[in-house]
Design a protein around this motif. Structure first.
Motif, PDB file in Angstrom:
ATOM      1  N   HIS A  87       0.860  -1.178   0.000  1.00 27.62           N
ATOM      2  CA  HIS A  87       0.000   0.000   0.000  1.00 27.62           C
ATOM      3  C   HIS A  87       0.899   1.232   0.000  1.00 27.62           C
ATOM      4  O   HIS A  87       1.945   1.253   0.663  1.00 27.62           O
ATOM      5  N   VAL A  88       0.503   2.252  -0.726  1.00 26.59           N
ATOM      6  CA  VAL A  88       1.278   3.488  -0.787  1.00 26.59           C
ATOM      7  C   VAL A  88       0.338   4.649  -0.492  1.00 26.59           C
ATOM      8  O   VAL A  88      -0.699   4.801  -1.150  1.00 26.59           O
ATOM      9  N   VAL A  89       0.692   5.454   0.487  1.00 27.00           N
ATOM     10  CA  VAL A  89      -0.110   6.623   0.872  1.00 27.00           C
ATOM     11  C   VAL A  89       0.710   7.872   0.576  1.00 27.00           C
ATOM     12  O   VAL A  89       1.829   8.017   1.070  1.00 27.00           O
ATOM     13  N   VAL A  90       0.131   8.750  -0.249  1.00 30.28           N
ATOM     14  CA  VAL A  90       0.811   9.988  -0.621  1.00 30.28           C
ATOM     15  C   VAL A  90      -0.079  11.156  -0.213  1.00 30.28           C
ATOM     16  O   VAL A  90      -1.234  11.250  -0.649  1.00 30.28           O
ATOM     17  N   GLN A  91       0.457  12.052   0.607  1.00 32.55           N
ATOM     18  CA  GLN A  91      -0.336  13.164   1.133  1.00 32.55           C
ATOM     19  C   GLN A  91       0.296  14.502   0.777  1.00 32.55           C
ATOM     20  O   GLN A  91       1.514  14.663   0.848  1.00 32.55           O
ATOM     21  N   SER A  92      -0.540  15.465   0.396  1.00 32.78           N
ATOM     22  CA  SER A  92      -0.083  16.834   0.178  1.00 32.78           C
ATOM     23  C   SER A  92      -0.029  17.576   1.507  1.00 32.78           C
ATOM     24  O   SER A  92      -0.998  17.575   2.272  1.00 32.78           O
ATOM     25  N   CYS A  93       1.110  18.186   1.785  1.00 30.44           N
ATOM     26  CA  CYS A  93       1.251  18.956   3.017  1.00 30.44           C
ATOM     27  C   CYS A  93       0.238  20.091   3.063  1.00 30.44           C
ATOM     28  O   CYS A  93      -0.264  20.556   2.021  1.00 30.44           O
ATOM     29  N   ARG A  94      -0.052  20.534   4.232  1.00 33.88           N
ATOM     30  CA  ARG A  94      -0.995  21.622   4.472  1.00 33.88           C
ATOM     31  C   ARG A  94      -0.694  22.816   3.548  1.00 33.88           C
ATOM     32  O   ARG A  94       0.452  23.244   3.399  1.00 33.88           O
ATOM     33  N   GLY A  95      -1.760  23.338   2.930  1.00 32.59           N
ATOM     34  CA  GLY A  95      -1.622  24.534   2.104  1.00 32.59           C
ATOM     35  C   GLY A  95      -1.059  24.293   0.718  1.00 32.59           C
ATOM     36  O   GLY A  95      -0.778  25.254  -0.003  1.00 32.59           O
ATOM     37  N   THR A  96      -0.901  23.020   0.306  1.00 27.14           N
ATOM     38  CA  THR A  96      -0.353  22.735  -1.021  1.00 27.14           C
ATOM     39  C   THR A  96      -1.256  21.752  -1.760  1.00 27.14           C
ATOM     40  O   THR A  96      -1.777  20.811  -1.175  1.00 27.14           O
ATOM     41  N   PHE A  97      -1.470  21.996  -3.027  1.00 24.71           N
ATOM     42  CA  PHE A  97      -2.142  21.085  -3.956  1.00 24.71           C
ATOM     43  C   PHE A  97      -3.438  20.508  -3.388  1.00 24.71           C
ATOM     44  O   PHE A  97      -3.648  19.301  -3.368  1.00 24.71           O
ATOM     45  N   GLY A  98      -4.302  21.394  -2.913  1.00 27.11           N
ATOM     46  CA  GLY A  98      -5.639  21.010  -2.482  1.00 27.11           C
ATOM     47  C   GLY A  98      -5.809  20.827  -0.998  1.00 27.11           C
ATOM     48  O   GLY A  98      -6.946  20.858  -0.494  1.00 27.11           O
ATOM     49  N   SER A  99      -4.761  20.592  -0.249  1.00 26.35           N
ATOM     50  CA  SER A  99      -4.897  20.475   1.204  1.00 26.35           C
ATOM     51  C   SER A  99      -5.209  21.839   1.798  1.00 26.35           C
ATOM     52  O   SER A  99      -4.726  22.875   1.318  1.00 26.35           O
ATOM     53  N   GLY A 100      -6.012  21.853   2.855  1.00 32.45           N
ATOM     54  CA  GLY A 100      -6.442  23.108   3.456  1.00 32.45           C
ATOM     55  C   GLY A 100      -5.335  23.799   4.228  1.00 32.45           C
ATOM     56  O   GLY A 100      -4.234  23.283   4.409  1.00 32.45           O
ATOM     57  N   GLY A 101      -5.658  25.010   4.686  1.00 31.53           N
ATOM     58  CA  GLY A 101      -4.708  25.788   5.467  1.00 31.53           C
ATOM     59  C   GLY A 101      -3.669  26.461   4.596  1.00 31.53           C
ATOM     60  O   GLY A 101      -3.799  26.532   3.371  1.00 31.53           O
ATOM     61  N   SER A 102      -2.629  26.978   5.220  1.00 25.29           N
ATOM     62  CA  SER A 102      -1.553  27.644   4.494  1.00 25.29           C
ATOM     63  C   SER A 102      -0.243  26.940   4.808  1.00 25.29           C
ATOM     64  O   SER A 102      -0.052  26.408   5.909  1.00 25.29           O
ATOM     65  N   PHE A 103       0.666  26.949   3.834  1.00 24.37           N
ATOM     66  CA  PHE A 103       1.944  26.270   3.979  1.00 24.37           C
ATOM     67  C   PHE A 103       2.936  27.194   4.674  1.00 24.37           C
ATOM     68  O   PHE A 103       3.374  28.183   4.107  1.00 24.37           O
ATOM     69  N   ASP A 104       3.269  26.848   5.907  1.00 20.83           N
ATOM     70  CA  ASP A 104       4.275  27.570   6.681  1.00 20.83           C
ATOM     71  C   ASP A 104       5.395  26.575   6.936  1.00 20.83           C
ATOM     72  O   ASP A 104       5.301  25.748   7.846  1.00 20.83           O
ATOM     73  N   PRO A 105       6.434  26.580   6.122  1.00 19.30           N
ATOM     74  CA  PRO A 105       7.420  25.510   6.157  1.00 19.30           C
ATOM     75  C   PRO A 105       7.888  25.168   7.564  1.00 19.30           C
ATOM     76  O   PRO A 105       8.199  26.056   8.366  1.00 19.30           O
ATOM     77  N   LEU A 106       7.883  23.865   7.858  1.00 24.29           N
ATOM     78  CA  LEU A 106       8.399  23.259   9.083  1.00 24.29           C
ATOM     79  C   LEU A 106       7.456  23.350  10.274  1.00 24.29           C
ATOM     80  O   LEU A 106       7.481  22.490  11.155  1.00 24.29           O
ATOM     81  N   HIS A 107       6.605  24.359  10.347  1.00 24.85           N
ATOM     82  CA  HIS A 107       5.868  24.649  11.566  1.00 24.85           C
ATOM     83  C   HIS A 107       4.792  23.615  11.899  1.00 24.85           C
ATOM     84  O   HIS A 107       4.513  23.372  13.078  1.00 24.85           O
TER      85      HIS A 107
END
Length: 662
Positions: A87-107
Motif C-alpha cells: 500500500h502506498v499513501v501519498v499526502q499533500s502537506c498543508r496549504g499545497t495542492f488542495g490540502s487546506g490551510g496555508s503552507f508555513d514551512p516546518l511549523h
C-alpha cells in the motif's frame, strides 16, 4: 472513488527509470488502483488530501510519503511500489495542492504528521509495518514523526537533515541565500498555470542573480519574483546562531525516538554536512542507521532509484540496517565501509610563497599574500552545494581563479593515484582590516588538460563574537590562527592531475556576501570593503591535511590504522547516460528539491502533446549550441576549456601575490 492510475509524462519517465534499474524485484500485482483526494483531518480540522495506491490482494505493509510538491509528481514511484504488493499513501502537506490551510514551512509537520499516522494506523488494510520514504522536504516530514507518539516502523530519508537551519541556511555563521531564494521562487510558481510557469522559468536565472544582491536581503524574493513569502523574511530575521525561534523545528533531537533509518546523501548536495552529522549522532547512540552517499546534486534521478530500492529492501528480513556504502568520485567506484569516516593516513600539503601546494614536507620561507574583498563586487561562488540549478555541482573554476580577490595554490602533477575519503582540514594564519570577515577555502582538481573543477569547500564568518564560540568546523588558536574543516568527500585524484586550493573571503550567493558590518544579514545598507592578509611559510605555515587512503611521493603521512575496503557493485553502479528528457528534468528538478516533477505534471496536463513540440525545439537548440561549442573548442583550444599558464597576477592588475591560476 477509485480509478486506474494515469501518470503524467514526468511520472511515466520516472516509472520507466525504476523498471529499468538493476536489482529491483519483479512486479507481483499489476492491477493497481488509486483512491485519490481522501480528506485526512488534522488536529485543527484542516483537511489534508491523501491518495491511496493499492492492488487487489496487496500485503499489509504501507509506504507513507508526505510532500508539498504535489501528489501527481510522485505517482510513478507510488505505482511502482504498489505493483510490488505494498500500500502506498501519498499526502499533500498543508496549504499545497488542495490540502487546506496555508503552507508555513516546518511549523505544522509534527502535528500534521501525527494526525496522518493515527489515521493510517486505524485503516484495516494497514495492519503491517509502516515505512516512511522520501527526500528533501519529504525527509523533513519524516524527522518530524519522531517528535510524536506515533512513528513509522522504519524511515528512508534522502538529502535532508534534522536541523534545517543549521544544515542549509546558516552553515558557517553566514546566510546561504542561494538555496532559500531558489526554493521560495519555485514554491511561488509551482501551482500556477503552464504559461506562468514557463515565464517564471525563463526569468529564473536573472531573477536569482538580482534577488541575491537585494538590499536589504529580506527583499530578495520580491526582487527576484515579485512575491513576498513570510517564511523567507522570518529566516532572514532569525539568522543569529542559536536563535531559540528555531528550537521547535529542530526535529528528532531525542535520538532514542528514531526508528531504523537509511540515509541517502550526495557529495554535491546541500544537506551533505548536516546529514553526516545526523548519521554520526545516530551511530554514536547505537541506533540502527545505514548511510549511502553518491555523486549527485540535489534532485538527481539516481537518488530516487536508490531510495526506492532501499525502501523495498527494508521490508525484507535480511535488510541491512548499518554500514556505509559510498561512491568514490573520479572513477573510484563504490565501496562498502564498516564506518564513517574510515581510518586514514594524513597527507599534508603546504601553501607556499610562490603559489605552490607543496607535498614535500620541506619548510618554505615566510610570506604574506594580500587581497581586497569588496562586497559591492562579491567574489562569486562558481559552483557548490546549492539548490540553484544554474550553479550547483562541480563547476569550472577558470573565471573565479583569475579574480584578484582569490588566492590560488597549485600542486605538481601527482605521480600516482591518491584517494581521499573524509573531511580535509586547513590551518592558516588569516587577518583582516575588518574584524568581521569571511574565510572561504575550496579544494579543486586540475585535470591533465589544465581544467580546474571544484571538489569541496569550507566556509566560516569570522567575527569577535564567533571567536568565542567553539564551532564544530572552525577552531581558533593564536591570534589570527584558524583551523577550518572542509566538507567531506571521497575522491580519487588520478595520477597526472594536480590539487589546487583557493583562499578567498566570499562565495556569493552560495553564502551571502559579507557587508562588513555587525549585522551580516538584515541590513546591508552599508557595504564596507576590507583588506585581507594570509600568512604562509616560516613559523606560521598554511597547511592542508588530507585524509588519504594512499600516499604520494614526497609526502610524509601521519600514522593511522591502514584502510582496507572492498569494492562492491551490489546493484549500485548506475550508468550515467542522460537523454534529453533526463537532462531537462534534472535541471528543473534541482530547482524544486525532492519535488522534482512538480512542474512537469501540471505542464503536461495543460499542454498535452504541445509539450513534446516545445521539447523538440529545445532539443534542436541544445544540439546546435553543443555542436557550436565543440567546434569552437577544436579551433580555439584555450577558449574551449584547455588552459595555458597566465601572466603573473601583478601583470593583470591583481593583488600582491606571485602565484598564478591555470
Amino acid at each position: 472513488m477509485t480509478d486506474a492510475p494515469r501518470l503524467s509524462g514526468a511520472a511515466r519517465r520516472e516509472y520507466r527509470r525504476l523498471t529499468r534499474a538493476a536489482d529491483m524485484p519483479e512486479p507481483t500485482h499489476r492491477s493497481v488502483i488509486r483512491t485519490p483526494d481522501i480528506p485526512v483531518a488534522a488536529d485543527d480540522g484542516t483537511s489534508l488530501l491523501t491518495d491511496h495506491w493499492h492492488a487487489e490482494g496487496a500485503g499489509e505493509h504501507t509506504v507513507l510519503i508526505r510532500t508539498p510538491y504535489g501528489r501527481d509528481g510522485i505517482a510513478g514511484v507510488a505505482l511502482f511500489l504498489a505493483e510490488r504488493g505494498h500500500h502506498v499513501v501519498v499526502q499533500s502537506c498543508r496549504g499545497t495542492f488542495g490540502s487546506g490551510g496555508s503552507f508555513d514551512p516546518l511549523h505544522d509537520e509534527v502535528d500534521d504528521g501525527q494526525a496522518t499516522m493515527r489515521w493510517l494506523r486505524a485503516q484495516s488494510w494497514a495492519a503491517g509495518r509502516v515505512h516512511s520514504w522520501g527526500g528533501s522536504y519529504f525527509g523533513v516530514t519524516q524527522w518530524a514523526y519522531c517528535d510524536g507518539a506515533d512513528r513509522p516502523d522504519a524511515m528512508g530519508i534522502a538529502i535532508s537533515a534534522r536541523c534545517f537551519d543549521d544544515a542549509i541556511l546558516y552553515p558557517g555563521g553566514g546566510f546561504s541565500i542561494d538555496t532559500p531564494l531558489t526554493w521560495a521562487y519555485v514554491l511561488d510558481m509551482q501551482e500556477r498555470s503552464l504559461p506562468a510557469k514557463a515565464r517564471a522559468l525563463l526569468r529564473a536565472r536573472r531573477g536569482f542573480r538580482r534577488g541575491a544582491l537585494a538590499i536589504p536581503p529580506a527583499d530578495a524574493v520580491r526582487v527576484a519574483r515579485g512575491a513576498d513569502p513570510q517564511f523567507f523574511r522570518d529566516w532572514v530575521e532569525h539568522s543569529d546562531q542559536g536563535d531559540p525561534w528555531w528550537n521547535p523545528m529542530h526535529f528528532a533531537q531525542d535520538i532514542d525516538t528514531v526508528p531504523p533509518v537509511t540515509l541517502v546523501a550526495g557529495w554535491q548536495d546541500l544537506f551533505l554536512v548536516g546529514q553526516l552529522a545526523d548519521h554520526a549522532a545516530l551511530r554514536d547512540a547505537g541506533r540502527p542507521v545505514r548511510l549511502i552517499i553518491g555523486d549527485w546534486v540535489h534532485g538527481a534521478p539516481e537518488i530516487t532509484v536508490i531510495g526506492v530500492r532501499e525502501a523495498l529492501r527494508s521490508f525484507t528480513p535480511d535488510a541491512r540496517t548499518e554500514g556505509v556504502h559510498l561512491e568514490v568520485t573520479g572513477g573510484g567506484g563504490w565501496q562498502e565501509l564498516n564506518s564513517w569516516p574510515p581510518p586514514h593516513a594524513t597527507v599534508t600539503a603546504a601553501l607556499t610563497a610562490d603559489g605552490r601546494l607543496d607535498l614535500s614536507g620541506a619548510e618554505s620561507p615566510a610570506a604574506a599574500a594580500t587581497y581586497r574583498y569588496d562586497p559591492a563586487d562579491p567574489t562569486p561562488d562558481a559552483g557548490g552545494r546549492t539548490l540553484n540549478p544554474f550553479s550547483a555541482g562541480r563547476r569550472r573554476q577558470r573565471a573565479r581563479e583569475r579574480r584578484r580577490d582569490v588566492l590560488v595554490f597549485t600542486g605538481a602533477p601527482l605521480p600516482d593515484d591518491l584517494v581521499v575519503i573524509g573531511a580535509p582540514e586547513i590551518t592558516l594564519s588569516f587577518a583582516s582590516t575588518n574584524p568581521r570577515a569571511d574565510l572561504f577555502v575550496r579544494l579543486c582538481e586540475v585535470d591533465s588538460r589544465g581544467v580546474s573543477r571544484a571538489l569541496t569547500d569550507g566556509y566560516r564568518r569570522l567575527s569577535p563574537e564567533a571567536a568565542g564560540n567553539d564551532a564544530d568546523d572552525t577552531r581558533s588558536h593564536d591570534a589570527g590562527r584558524v583551523t577550518l574543516e572542509l566538507a567531506p568527500l571521497a575522491h580519487r585524484f588520478a595520477a597526472g592531475s594536480r590539487m589546487r586550493v583557493q583562499v578567498s573571503s566570499g562565495a556569493h550567493p552560495l553564502h551571502l556576501r559579507n557587508s562588513g558590518t555587525d549585522d551580516p544579514v538584515r541590513d546591508h545598507s552599508r557595504l564596507i570593503p576590507s583588506d585581507q592578509i594570509l600568512h604562509v611559510g616560516g613559523s606560521t605555515p598554511a597547511l592542508l591535511a588530507l585524509p588519504a587512503q594512499g600516499t604520494v611521493s614526497g609526502s610524509e603521512p601521519s600514522r593511522h590504522p591502514p584502510f582496507t575496503a572492498a569494492c562492491h557493485d551490489d546493484g549500485m553502479p548506475l550508468a550515467r547516460r542522460l537523454t534529453l528528457g533526463d537532462a531537462v528534468a534534472i535541471g528543473l528538478g534541482s530547482m524544486i528539491g525532492a519535488g522534482v516533477f512538480a512542474v512537469w505534471a501540471p505542464a503536461v496536463g495543460v499542454a498535452g502533446s504541445g509539450i513534446l513540440i516545445a521539447l523538440a525545439i529545445a532539443a534542436v537548440v541544445a544540439y546546435c549550441n553543443a555542436a557550436a561549442s565543440a567546434q569552437l573548442a577544436a579551433v580555439h583550444p584555450v577558449a574551449g576549456g584547455r588552459t595555458h599558464t597566465p601572466a603573473p597576477r601583478s601583470d593583470r592588475g591583481g593583488g600582491s601575490w606571485p602565484g598564478g591560476a591555470s
